[in-house]
Design an enzyme around this catalytic site. Sequence first.
Site, PDB file in Angstrom:
ATOM      1  N   ASP A  23      -0.655  -1.051  -5.550  1.00  0.00           N
ATOM      2  CA  ASP A  23      -1.285  -1.823  -4.463  1.00  0.00           C
ATOM      3  C   ASP A  23      -0.232  -2.632  -3.706  1.00  0.00           C
ATOM      4  O   ASP A  23       0.752  -3.093  -4.300  1.00  0.00           O
ATOM      5  CB  ASP A  23      -2.333  -2.765  -5.092  1.00  0.00           C
ATOM      6  CG  ASP A  23      -3.312  -3.276  -4.059  1.00  0.00           C
ATOM      7  OD1 ASP A  23      -3.286  -2.825  -2.897  1.00  0.00           O
ATOM      8  OD2 ASP A  23      -4.115  -4.159  -4.424  1.00  0.00           O
ATOM      9  N   ASN A  71     -11.051   5.145  -0.454  1.00  0.00           N
ATOM     10  CA  ASN A  71      -9.979   5.209   0.554  1.00  0.00           C
ATOM     11  C   ASN A  71     -10.342   6.045   1.793  1.00  0.00           C
ATOM     12  O   ASN A  71      -9.708   5.917   2.839  1.00  0.00           O
ATOM     13  CB  ASN A  71      -8.669   5.736  -0.056  1.00  0.00           C
ATOM     14  CG  ASN A  71      -7.950   4.705  -0.905  1.00  0.00           C
ATOM     15  OD1 ASN A  71      -7.227   5.045  -1.827  1.00  0.00           O
ATOM     16  ND2 ASN A  71      -8.157   3.424  -0.615  1.00  0.00           N
TER      17      ASN A  71
HETATM   18  C1  FPP Z   1      -2.382   0.591  -1.785  1.00  0.00           C
HETATM   19  O1  FPP Z   1      -1.784  -0.093  -0.729  1.00  0.00           O
HETATM   20  C2  FPP Z   1      -1.938   1.954  -1.869  1.00  0.00           C
HETATM   21  C3  FPP Z   1      -2.686   3.042  -1.536  1.00  0.00           C
HETATM   22  C4  FPP Z   1      -4.059   2.974  -1.055  1.00  0.00           C
HETATM   23  C5  FPP Z   1      -2.171   4.399  -1.646  1.00  0.00           C
HETATM   24  C6  FPP Z   1      -1.094   4.631  -2.657  1.00  0.00           C
HETATM   25  C7  FPP Z   1      -0.363   5.804  -2.214  1.00  0.00           C
HETATM   26  C8  FPP Z   1       0.968   5.982  -2.269  1.00  0.00           C
HETATM   27  C9  FPP Z   1       1.892   5.054  -2.934  1.00  0.00           C
HETATM   28  C10 FPP Z   1       1.595   7.154  -1.615  1.00  0.00           C
HETATM   29  C11 FPP Z   1       1.096   8.529  -1.984  1.00  0.00           C
HETATM   30  C12 FPP Z   1       1.020   8.808  -3.426  1.00  0.00           C
HETATM   31  C13 FPP Z   1       1.769   9.681  -4.137  1.00  0.00           C
HETATM   32  C14 FPP Z   1       1.456   9.950  -5.578  1.00  0.00           C
HETATM   33  C15 FPP Z   1       2.903  10.412  -3.555  1.00  0.00           C
HETATM   34  P1  FPP Z   1      -2.697  -0.766   0.355  1.00  0.00           P
HETATM   35  O2  FPP Z   1      -2.589   0.050   1.605  1.00  0.00           O
HETATM   36  O3  FPP Z   1      -4.078  -0.947  -0.169  1.00  0.00           O
HETATM   37  O4  FPP Z   1      -1.975  -2.134   0.516  1.00  0.00           O
HETATM   38  P2  FPP Z   1      -2.609  -3.513   0.995  1.00  0.00           P
HETATM   39  O5  FPP Z   1      -3.667  -3.869  -0.007  1.00  0.00           O
HETATM   40  O6  FPP Z   1      -1.443  -4.439   0.982  1.00  0.00           O
HETATM   41  O7  FPP Z   1      -3.148  -3.270   2.384  1.00  0.00           O
END
Ligand code: FPP
Length: 235
Positions: A23, A71
Amino acid sequence: MSAVPATGGDNGHGPRHVAIIMDGNGRWARRRHLPRVLGHQRGVEAVRRTVRAAAELGLSALTLYAFSTENWRRPEDEVAALMGLLKHFIQTDLEEFARNGIRLKVIGDTSAFAPDIIAVIDHARARTAANTGMVMTVALNYGSRDEIARAARAAAAKGAITVDSIAAELDTADLPPLDLIIRTSGEVRLSNFLMWQAAYAEMLFLDVLWPDFGHDHLAEAIAEYVRRERRFGGR
Ligand code: FPP
């Protein structure tokens, strides 16, 4: 006596199975006045570092929450960017995984994904299927309630619904028990991730944003797990 890893691994102290709620990509980007997608790109680099570190630290299983059932509610271009990053990551890193004995596993319902993504995932699974090293599980369109409901239906179709019969039908049934869940970015929630499996897992909520996560954070998390086991051990 066989050598044991210094921290993780099958040494009776370190965790065998660690799961991570990755996250903070958006906040990492916002703090730098960058587009969210750049945060996700840096997030992929953190995934790469973490997979390498997990294998090096002797984990048997690493499970990453990459895309939740919730998501899909994000803007279309962000969803498309995440899918593109996932596809590119698997394509570019597959050979390194394969060489290092890592097996790629996916949990969640990928049937909703575009055919090209499904093809890349299927190829990666097949290419690494015979590997016997660390299992890297990527949770995609995954939700714990959905998983438990599916497992309960499958158990019911075969006979009695019991704790063991449900557990045997979970997507993670072939993995070691979950020892440790890490969530980055300071949020303190499970967000529908591995709720059944977390029943006895240690939990660690770190203030680091996911794009900044790396080897030392994982090593420190494992050390913290070992300290807790020493204090409350007896399992
Ligand atoms: C949370 O950050 C992260 C995600 C929703 C996606 C995680 C995905 C990756 C790290 C990349 C793709 C995965 C792989 C396995 C290659 P957020 O956008 O919710 O952050 P925030 O809460 O700060 O807005």
